[in-house]
Write an enzyme that holds these catalytic residues in place. Structure first.
Site, PDB file in Angstrom:
ATOM      1  N   ILE A 215      17.854 -40.714  50.543  1.00  0.00           N
ATOM      2  CA  ILE A 215      17.959 -41.001  51.975  1.00  0.00           C
ATOM      3  C   ILE A 215      17.151 -39.968  52.746  1.00  0.00           C
ATOM      4  O   ILE A 215      17.121 -38.804  52.356  1.00  0.00           O
ATOM      5  CB  ILE A 215      19.439 -40.865  52.432  1.00  0.00           C
ATOM      6  CG1 ILE A 215      20.347 -41.751  51.572  1.00  0.00           C
ATOM      7  CG2 ILE A 215      19.603 -41.201  53.903  1.00  0.00           C
ATOM      8  CD1 ILE A 215      21.830 -41.439  51.717  1.00  0.00           C
ATOM      9  N   GLU A 237      19.196 -46.259  43.681  1.00  0.00           N
ATOM     10  CA  GLU A 237      20.563 -46.320  44.182  1.00  0.00           C
ATOM     11  C   GLU A 237      20.575 -47.126  45.497  1.00  0.00           C
ATOM     12  O   GLU A 237      21.405 -47.977  45.713  1.00  0.00           O
ATOM     13  CB  GLU A 237      20.982 -44.884  44.435  1.00  0.00           C
ATOM     14  CG  GLU A 237      22.353 -44.680  44.911  1.00  0.00           C
ATOM     15  CD  GLU A 237      22.629 -43.182  44.879  1.00  0.00           C
ATOM     16  OE1 GLU A 237      22.422 -42.571  43.825  1.00  0.00           O
ATOM     17  OE2 GLU A 237      23.045 -42.640  45.908  1.00  0.00           O
TER      18      GLU A 237
HETATM   19  N1  COA Z   1      20.983 -22.100  52.481  1.00  0.00           N
HETATM   20  C1  COA Z   1      21.760 -22.250  53.570  1.00  0.00           C
HETATM   21  N2  COA Z   1      21.933 -23.439  54.224  1.00  0.00           N
HETATM   22  C2  COA Z   1      21.271 -24.504  53.749  1.00  0.00           C
HETATM   23  C3  COA Z   1      20.437 -24.418  52.609  1.00  0.00           C
HETATM   24  C4  COA Z   1      20.313 -23.145  51.976  1.00  0.00           C
HETATM   25  N3  COA Z   1      19.533 -22.992  50.902  1.00  0.00           N
HETATM   26  N4  COA Z   1      19.908 -25.636  52.377  1.00  0.00           N
HETATM   27  C5  COA Z   1      20.401 -26.470  53.312  1.00  0.00           C
HETATM   28  N5  COA Z   1      21.221 -25.775  54.135  1.00  0.00           N
HETATM   29  C6  COA Z   1      21.969 -26.332  55.282  1.00  0.00           C
HETATM   30  C7  COA Z   1      21.030 -26.916  56.326  1.00  0.00           C
HETATM   31  O1  COA Z   1      20.587 -25.941  57.233  1.00  0.00           O
HETATM   32  C8  COA Z   1      21.917 -27.952  56.973  1.00  0.00           C
HETATM   33  O2  COA Z   1      22.819 -27.320  57.865  1.00  0.00           O
HETATM   34  P1  COA Z   1      23.114 -27.926  59.322  1.00  0.00           P
HETATM   35  O3  COA Z   1      23.679 -29.293  59.039  1.00  0.00           O
HETATM   36  O4  COA Z   1      24.075 -26.971  59.884  1.00  0.00           O
HETATM   37  O5  COA Z   1      21.766 -27.970  59.995  1.00  0.00           O
HETATM   38  C9  COA Z   1      22.743 -28.481  55.809  1.00  0.00           C
HETATM   39  O6  COA Z   1      22.733 -27.441  54.831  1.00  0.00           O
HETATM   40  C10 COA Z   1      22.180 -29.753  55.194  1.00  0.00           C
HETATM   41  O7  COA Z   1      20.851 -29.505  54.804  1.00  0.00           O
HETATM   42  P2  COA Z   1      19.635 -30.469  55.170  1.00  0.00           P
HETATM   43  O8  COA Z   1      18.408 -29.871  54.591  1.00  0.00           O
HETATM   44  O9  COA Z   1      19.619 -30.829  56.617  1.00  0.00           O
HETATM   45  O10 COA Z   1      20.103 -31.747  54.383  1.00  0.00           O
HETATM   46  P3  COA Z   1      19.371 -33.086  54.083  1.00  0.00           P
HETATM   47  O11 COA Z   1      19.905 -34.128  54.982  1.00  0.00           O
HETATM   48  O12 COA Z   1      17.901 -32.954  53.960  1.00  0.00           O
HETATM   49  O13 COA Z   1      19.986 -33.374  52.627  1.00  0.00           O
HETATM   50  C11 COA Z   1      20.787 -32.616  50.495  1.00  0.00           C
HETATM   51  C12 COA Z   1      19.702 -32.481  51.555  1.00  0.00           C
HETATM   52  C13 COA Z   1      20.408 -31.786  49.315  1.00  0.00           C
HETATM   53  C14 COA Z   1      22.127 -32.182  51.050  1.00  0.00           C
HETATM   54  C15 COA Z   1      20.845 -34.133  50.090  1.00  0.00           C
HETATM   55  O14 COA Z   1      19.590 -34.520  49.625  1.00  0.00           O
HETATM   56  C16 COA Z   1      21.878 -34.407  49.031  1.00  0.00           C
HETATM   57  O15 COA Z   1      23.029 -34.592  49.365  1.00  0.00           O
HETATM   58  N6  COA Z   1      21.485 -34.449  47.725  1.00  0.00           N
HETATM   59  C17 COA Z   1      22.412 -34.666  46.634  1.00  0.00           C
HETATM   60  C18 COA Z   1      22.729 -36.121  46.456  1.00  0.00           C
HETATM   61  C19 COA Z   1      21.558 -36.936  45.983  1.00  0.00           C
HETATM   62  O16 COA Z   1      20.520 -36.423  45.609  1.00  0.00           O
HETATM   63  N7  COA Z   1      21.715 -38.248  45.953  1.00  0.00           N
HETATM   64  C20 COA Z   1      20.755 -39.119  45.332  1.00  0.00           C
HETATM   65  C21 COA Z   1      20.079 -40.141  46.097  1.00  0.00           C
HETATM   66  S1  COA Z   1      20.855 -40.815  47.537  1.00  0.00           S
END
Ligand code: COA
Length: 431
Positions: A215, A237
């Site tokens: 997503i 998915e």
């Molecule tokens: N250290 C501290 N904070 C971090 C961080 C790190 N290394 N990496 C991300 N964050 C924080 C971001 O700042 C953000 O915080 P906020 O909401 O307060 O702004 C939050 O964590 C979410 O990160 P973000 O990069 O905005 O998320 P995203 O929407 O790009 O999603 C994942 C990234 C990894 C969470 C998401 O891809 C996921 O859930 N992956 C696992 C599930 C998956 O892969 N499913 C398969 C297909 S659907």
């Protein structure tokens, strides 16, 4: 049999339907954009009827009011994925999190999580007595199959989709008719960093490949670089509006797929009304439960599968944390490992972990070690490609020393010196 008569006998108001939920029941709620929002609203409005109802839900795209502090006595959320609406409740101990690979969720309904009630949303019934699960087959269909009681919101706005994605009226206990637009996932904004990441990922994709996309902005950025490719396919998915432009151009046509040729194979869909109209009655799009679509043994039957997922941190050994920041659970494994493994197991598969090199320029996502307490989502033996806006690191088959070098080269320049010092201490060699 006149199924319309059977159907009519089951029609009740939502208030009547939710009275059949009992205190202490486990209620499994339909997933993502298939969430039966109206049933949830009425259940929460009638909360005084129950105590300690366990709500099992994955991607909660609606209000998730069952998580609010004032509803603590009535509901307890058991999250199989944590998102924006449920993070706080898990962090504050008002909700629980169950780690589970997405493809194994249906198995839990037969073992540790027997289902009392399934709250689902479906399309109107056809002349044979079947309703379609529409945009959400995933664990929703298996939950309905296992549930002691099924309460279905029947919504004219729910697209009628194909595949193994139907429930017969004889398997529904209560029908609540309520038409309302489905929850939509707006198109993400693609910034310069995502565009660069997309460009690097696209360099790993060849004509005839089959794609799995997650997503958000990165998958859409990848798609924006695929306009001159040929004969791409989808076994994923989910997919979103981002693929539609490439379908119109004839780039995504599923013609070269080695499994379910000619078909988009997915377990759920998230997007806007445009996507929902595209999948409605479309014989090229098939939805199946997640224990099929995400089973690595099924995924691997696709030759040339490229999976693209995202993560929170990667350490210098290639261990990937995608669901927690230290001990704080911010997400879930979802289908990430299912697809990484499926791609690795298949012929010429490539599993890509794509992420910006920093969090808003302040913190490096490439780190010496994962934060203390972080769950390793994708292990170092599973990891293959890591991509940032600075390039591609290919890790599978490489030593720890080679991995560290490759990862430091795609880290943000502001953090490379720091990481190089760790490299020199760890490997007794100049970076
Ligand atoms: N250290 C501290 N904070 C971090 C961080 C790190 N290394 N990496 C991300 N964050 C924080 C971001 O700042 C953000 O915080 P906020 O909401 O307060 O702004 C939050 O964590 C979410 O990160 P973000 O990069 O905005 O998320 P995203 O929407 O790009 O999603 C994942 C990234 C990894 C969470 C998401 O891809 C996921 O859930 N992956 C696992 C599930 C998956 O892969 N499913 C398969 C297909 S659907």
């Amino acid at each position: 049999m006149d199924w319309r008569e059977v159907y009519n006998q089951k029609v009740v108001t939502a208030e009547e339907a939710v009275k059949h939920i009992a205190s202490g029941n486990r209620v499994v709620v339909g997933h993502a954009c298939g969430e039966p929002s109206y049933l949830l609203d009425v259940m929460v409005a009638n909360k005084e009827q129950y105590e300690n109802v366990e709500i099992v839900h994955m991607v909660a795209m609606g209000k998730a009011e069952y998580c609010l502090p004032e509803n603590r006595k009535h509901f307890r959320h058991n999250a199989i994925f944590v998102g924006g609406t449920t993070r706080k409740a898990v962090e504050e101990g008002r909700a629980d999190f169950t780690p589970v690979y997405f493809h194994e969720v249906p198995k839990l309904f037969k073992t540790t999580l027997p289902v009392d009630v399934a709250l689902i949303q479906v399309s109107p019934m056809d002349e044979h007595g079947y309703c379609s699960f529409g945009v959400s087959s995933d664990y929703t269909k298996p939950a309905a199959e296992e549930a002691k009681m099924v309460i279905a919101q029947v919504n004219k706005e729910m697209p009628h989709t194909m595949g193994d994605n139907f429930i017969h009226i004889s398997d529904i206990d209560f029908v609540v008719e309520h038409d309302a637009p489905l929850i939509e996932l707006p198109n993400p904004k693609i910034g310069d960093i995502e565009r660069e990441i997309g460009r690097h990922c696209a360099s790993l994709i060849n004509d005839g490949d089959t794609l799995q996309l997650g997503i958000g902005a990165i998958p859409d950025a990848v798609l924006s670089f695929l306009g001159d490719k040929k004969d791409l396919g989808i076994h994923s998915e989910m997919f979103s509006d981002g693929v539609l432009g490439l379908v119109d151009k004839g780039v995504i046509n599923n013609k070269k797929k080695t499994f379910k040729k000619g078909k988009f194979i997915v377990t759920f869909l998230m997007g806007t009304k445009k996507l929902y109209d595209f999948v409605h009655d479309n014989p090229a799009v098939e939805l199946y439960p997640v224990n099929f679509v995400n089973d690595p043994k099924v995924i691997m039957q696709n030759d040339n599968l490229v999976s693209i997922n995202s993560c929170v941190q990667v350490d210098l050994m290639g261990q990937v944390a995608s669901e927690s920041i230290g001990i704080k659970q911010i997400s879930g494994v979802g289908g990430q490992v299912d697809f990484v493994r499926g791609a690795n197991m298949g012929n010429n598969g490539r599993a890509i972990m794509a992420m910006p090199s920093t969090v808003k320029g302040k913190v490096s996502k490439i780190v010496p070690l994962l934060d203390e307490g972080a769950a390793t989502t994708t292990g170092r033996c599973d990891v293959d490609y890591v991509v940032t806006e600075y390039g591609v690191a290919q890790l599978k088959g490489h030593t720890l020393r080679e991995r560290a070098r490759a990862l430091i080269k795609i880290a943000h320049p502001d953090f490379r010196e720091e990481l190089a010092k760790v490299f020199e201490e760890r490997f007794h060699e100049k970076f």
